[in-house]
Design a protein around this motif. Structure first.
Motif, mmCIF file in Angstrom:
data_model
loop_
_atom_site.group_PDB
_atom_site.id
_atom_site.type_symbol
_atom_site.label_atom_id
_atom_site.label_comp_id
_atom_site.label_asym_id
_atom_site.label_seq_id
_atom_site.Cartn_x
_atom_site.Cartn_y
_atom_site.Cartn_z
ATOM 1 N N ALA A 185 -11.705 -5.014 -4.761
ATOM 2 C CA ALA A 185 -11.054 -5.947 -3.844
ATOM 3 C C ALA A 185 -9.545 -5.730 -3.852
ATOM 4 O O ALA A 185 -8.899 -5.800 -2.798
ATOM 5 N N GLY A 186 -8.987 -5.440 -5.038
ATOM 6 C CA GLY A 186 -7.556 -5.160 -5.134
ATOM 7 C C GLY A 186 -7.190 -3.934 -4.323
ATOM 8 O O GLY A 186 -6.198 -3.920 -3.587
ATOM 9 N N ALA A 187 -8.024 -2.895 -4.449
ATOM 10 C CA ALA A 187 -7.791 -1.675 -3.678
ATOM 11 C C ALA A 187 -7.903 -1.966 -2.192
ATOM 12 O O ALA A 187 -7.069 -1.524 -1.391
ATOM 13 N N GLY A 188 -8.922 -2.733 -1.831
ATOM 14 C CA GLY A 188 -9.153 -3.057 -0.427
ATOM 15 C C GLY A 188 -8.008 -3.865 0.167
ATOM 16 O O GLY A 188 -7.535 -3.594 1.277
ATOM 17 N N PHE A 189 -7.553 -4.848 -0.602
ATOM 18 C CA PHE A 189 -6.454 -5.696 -0.122
ATOM 19 C C PHE A 189 -5.201 -4.859 0.106
ATOM 20 O O PHE A 189 -4.550 -4.959 1.150
ATOM 21 N N ALA A 190 -4.881 -4.019 -0.880
ATOM 22 C CA ALA A 190 -3.675 -3.200 -0.761
ATOM 23 C C ALA A 190 -3.797 -2.221 0.401
ATOM 24 O O ALA A 190 -2.834 -2.003 1.146
ATOM 25 N N ALA A 191 -4.995 -1.636 0.560
ATOM 26 C CA ALA A 191 -5.199 -0.693 1.656
ATOM 27 C C ALA A 191 -5.001 -1.398 2.991
ATOM 28 O O ALA A 191 -4.355 -0.887 3.909
ATOM 29 N N MET A 192 -5.547 -2.613 3.093
ATOM 30 C CA MET A 192 -5.449 -3.343 4.345
ATOM 31 C C MET A 192 -4.013 -3.776 4.622
ATOM 32 O O MET A 192 -3.549 -3.775 5.767
ATOM 33 N N LEU A 193 -3.328 -4.140 3.559
ATOM 34 C CA LEU A 193 -1.924 -4.505 3.691
ATOM 35 C C LEU A 193 -1.135 -3.311 4.236
ATOM 36 O O LEU A 193 -0.301 -3.457 5.133
#
Lengths: 268, 347
Positions: free
Chosen positions: B111-119
């Protein structure tokens, strides 16, 4: 050999040890004894560099322990903590871990490492289980296997924290006989023991701790003669043929005193 | 009372080097089979002769060639790589935290990776190359946060998992917020949340390549050192292991792998949890064998799930994440129900 010079230490928020001084010579077995919470394990962990001393110094083979490199230290002193996990690996794999401080970058065992593992399995008579899963072994068997791992480290000094805990009596004797043999081969062994009778019977030197201070140090005979055990443990020491046994000290106000050597007539 | 079926996985791992090599070989063959199946089958039926023709002629205009080259090949590569990377990341995280319940998904690393990627996508929509870097950074921050929680606060294993779930849900909420606020930038967010490979390109996988390679290399270098951690921190340290350094490096490797996988595959759940368990049952806990076994098992598991996702309701396609959760969820439950009290992560 390992030498403690006025060592103080403990935890950041709680000083446990005060001014501990004694040394464990090559080829001798020293037992650390004392009531619960007196700092035995803390002292052992300090010697093993798991905790740092706040005062004094600890010399390993004549050199301050903090000067050793991480692996170099592991090649000079082995430490068996009391709490160990039991991973699902074979006995041989566990004992091979004892060679870790000798491995190079590739982390491969060389012929010399394999030979050391074989020797350690032999000395502890655990070779027959080499391919068994650690979890299938009994507590006593595991204890021996862990000792084999420490032996594979091939160190001059071995520190053991209550290796006899949870062993039945026969296994306790067996383990201590084995440690005695290792001493005869020249190892310096420092061991935390809970069982006074075993400590008196098997050690060359006793270090008695009381609330983080040295209450007494000397041969078992000297310690008994001083009556230090009786005072610190609140017991009466009785000498029997080939060993010692203990009875609770009498409550204050009763007849028969603590300093009275301890013979049959003092028993109620 | 048993409510869930037992999984038919041998309980005794292979112990001899020969047995382990056999297991590894078996997994390699399974992976090869999965790759071939994934290339051969899909929602669009292509006959074997059409495929061979397309491969031989390399005719850009033939439908079979285009499906193979632009649909099935990227998908197969992506599935294989993402599955292997997430399984390896799971193996690493379970070793570092000494906790079988942990995985990149459970403790919020994905989720951390996903959030940062989306950001990154919303802030710089044109810089696609940034996505793997951002994903790695997000994964690393989350993993370090959870690790520090475990060390500093001395959390128990169960509490740590709960903390991970909390962190994970905070980050997922962040992703949802971004999706609602910037719907144009993050088209396909649903697919991203569930994880899947529809529309994946070889370029996306390639730009994650350096991270994957670095993570895998680091993991390989740490294999023996991580074996020592099984003995407990105190024993490992007294054998001369730099425990803190090894743990940090392993977390770094896990973040590289998980971040890279998430950057093109989305939030794939359960691979990182389930596969290390299966691999451990098959081959034991020695990381020198467990790591390659996890990679192979992870890759083939994801490919097979993806194939099922494409075929089950063809021409409609399920995101592979759904299929995997359908399989992984019950497994996790049975794990919780059957867990006996044992020290260490090796049940």
């Amino acid at each position: 050999m390992i030498e403690f010079q006025a060592v103080s230490g403990g935890y950041p928020d709680r000083k446990v040890l005060r001014e501990i001084s004694f040394s464990v010579a090559k080829g001798s077995l020293t037992a650390l004894i004392g009531p619960n919470g007196c700092g035995k394990t803390t002292l052992l962990r300090t010697a093993a560099r798991r905790l740092s001393a706040s005062g004094g110094r600890i010399l390993l083979e004549g050199r301050p322990i903090e000067e050793y490199g991480r692996k170099e230290f592991a090649r000079t002193a082995a430490f068996l903590p009391q709490n160990r996990s039991v991973p699902g690996i074979t006995v041989r794999a566990l004992v091979s871990h004892g060679r870790f401080p000798y491995l190079g970058f590739s982390r491969r065992l060389r012929a010399a490492d394999r030979a050391a593992v074989r020797r350690a399995l032999e000395i502890t008579a655990t070779g027959d289980w080499a391919e068994r899963d650690l979890r299938e072994l009994s507590g006593g068997e595991r204890q021996r296997v862990y000792l084999a791992m420490a032996l594979a480290q091939d160190t001059g000094t071995i520190l053991l924290d209550e290796p006899t805990a949870f062993l039945d009596l026969y296994r306790q004797f067996e383990l201590l006989e084995l440690l005695r043999r290792l001493c005869n081969e020249g190892k310096a062994i420092l061991i935390v023991l809970h069982d006074l009778a075993l400590a008196l019977q098997y050690s060359d030197q006793l270090v008695l701790l009381e609330q983080g201070r040295m209450a007494a140090v000397g041969t078992p005979e000297q310690i008994v003669a001083q009556g230090a055990l009786d005072r610190v443990f609140r017991v009466q020491t009785h000498r029997a043929e080939g060993g010692y046994w203990f009875s609770p000290a009498q409550r204050e106000g009763q007849k028969g005193s603590l300093e009275d050597g301890g013979t049959e007539k003092n028993l109620d | 009372m048993r409510i869930l079926p037992r999984f038919y996985i041998p309980t005794l791992p292979a112990r001899s080097a020969k047995g382990r090599a056999a297991v590894l070989l078996g997994l390699a063959l399974l992976t090869l089979l999965a790759v071939l199946l994934s290339l051969r089958f899909g929602s669009q039926p292509i006959s074997a002769s059409q495929m061979l023709d397309a491969l031989r002629t390399g005719d850009e205009k033939s439908v079979a060639y285009r499906i193979l080259r632009y649909m099935r090949l990227p998908r197969t590569v992506a599935g294989l790589v993402a599955g292997g990377a997430l399984a390896l990341a799971g193996t690493l995280i379970q070793a570092v935290l000494n906790n079988v319940m942990a995985s990149p998904n459970v403790i919020g690393v994905n989720a951390g990776a996903g959030f940062a990627a989306m950001l990154a996508v919303t802030l710089a929509p044109s810089a696609a190359a940034l996505i793997p870097a951002a994903a790695f950074f997000g994964a690393l921050c989350t993993a370090l946060f959870i690790y520090l929680l475990a060390v500093r606060a001395g959390l128990s294993r169960t509490t740590l998992i709960l903390a991970g779930v909390a962190v994970s849900s905070i980050l997922t909420a962040g992703i949802d917020t971004l999706t609602l606020l910037y719907p144009d930038d993050v088209i396909g967010a649903t697919g991203f949340m569930l994880g899947g490979f529809s529309g994946v390109t070889l370029d996306a996988v390639l730009s994650a390549g350096p991270y994957l390679a670095a993570g895998a290399l680091l993991a390989a270098l740490l294999a023996v050192d991580l074996n020592l951690l099984q003995l407990g921190e105190e024993s490992a340290a007294s054998l001369g292991l730099a425990v803190g350094r090894v743990r940090f490096a392993a977390i770094l490797a896990a973040a590289l792998l998980a971040g890279a996988a998430v950057s093109f595959a989305g939030l794939l759940g359960f691979v990182g949890l389930l596969v290390p368990h299966i691999a451990r049952r098959l081959i034991g806990t020695d990381n020198r064998w467990l790591m390659p076994a996890s990679v192979l098992a992870g890759g083939s598991f994801v490919l097979i799930c993806d194939l099922a996702a494409r075929m089950l309701f063809a021409p409609f396609e399920l995101p592979v994440g759904i299929v995997m959760s359908l399989l992984g969820g019950p497994f996790f439950l049975s794990l919780l129900l059957r867990r006996r009290k044992r020290s260490g992560i090796y049940d």
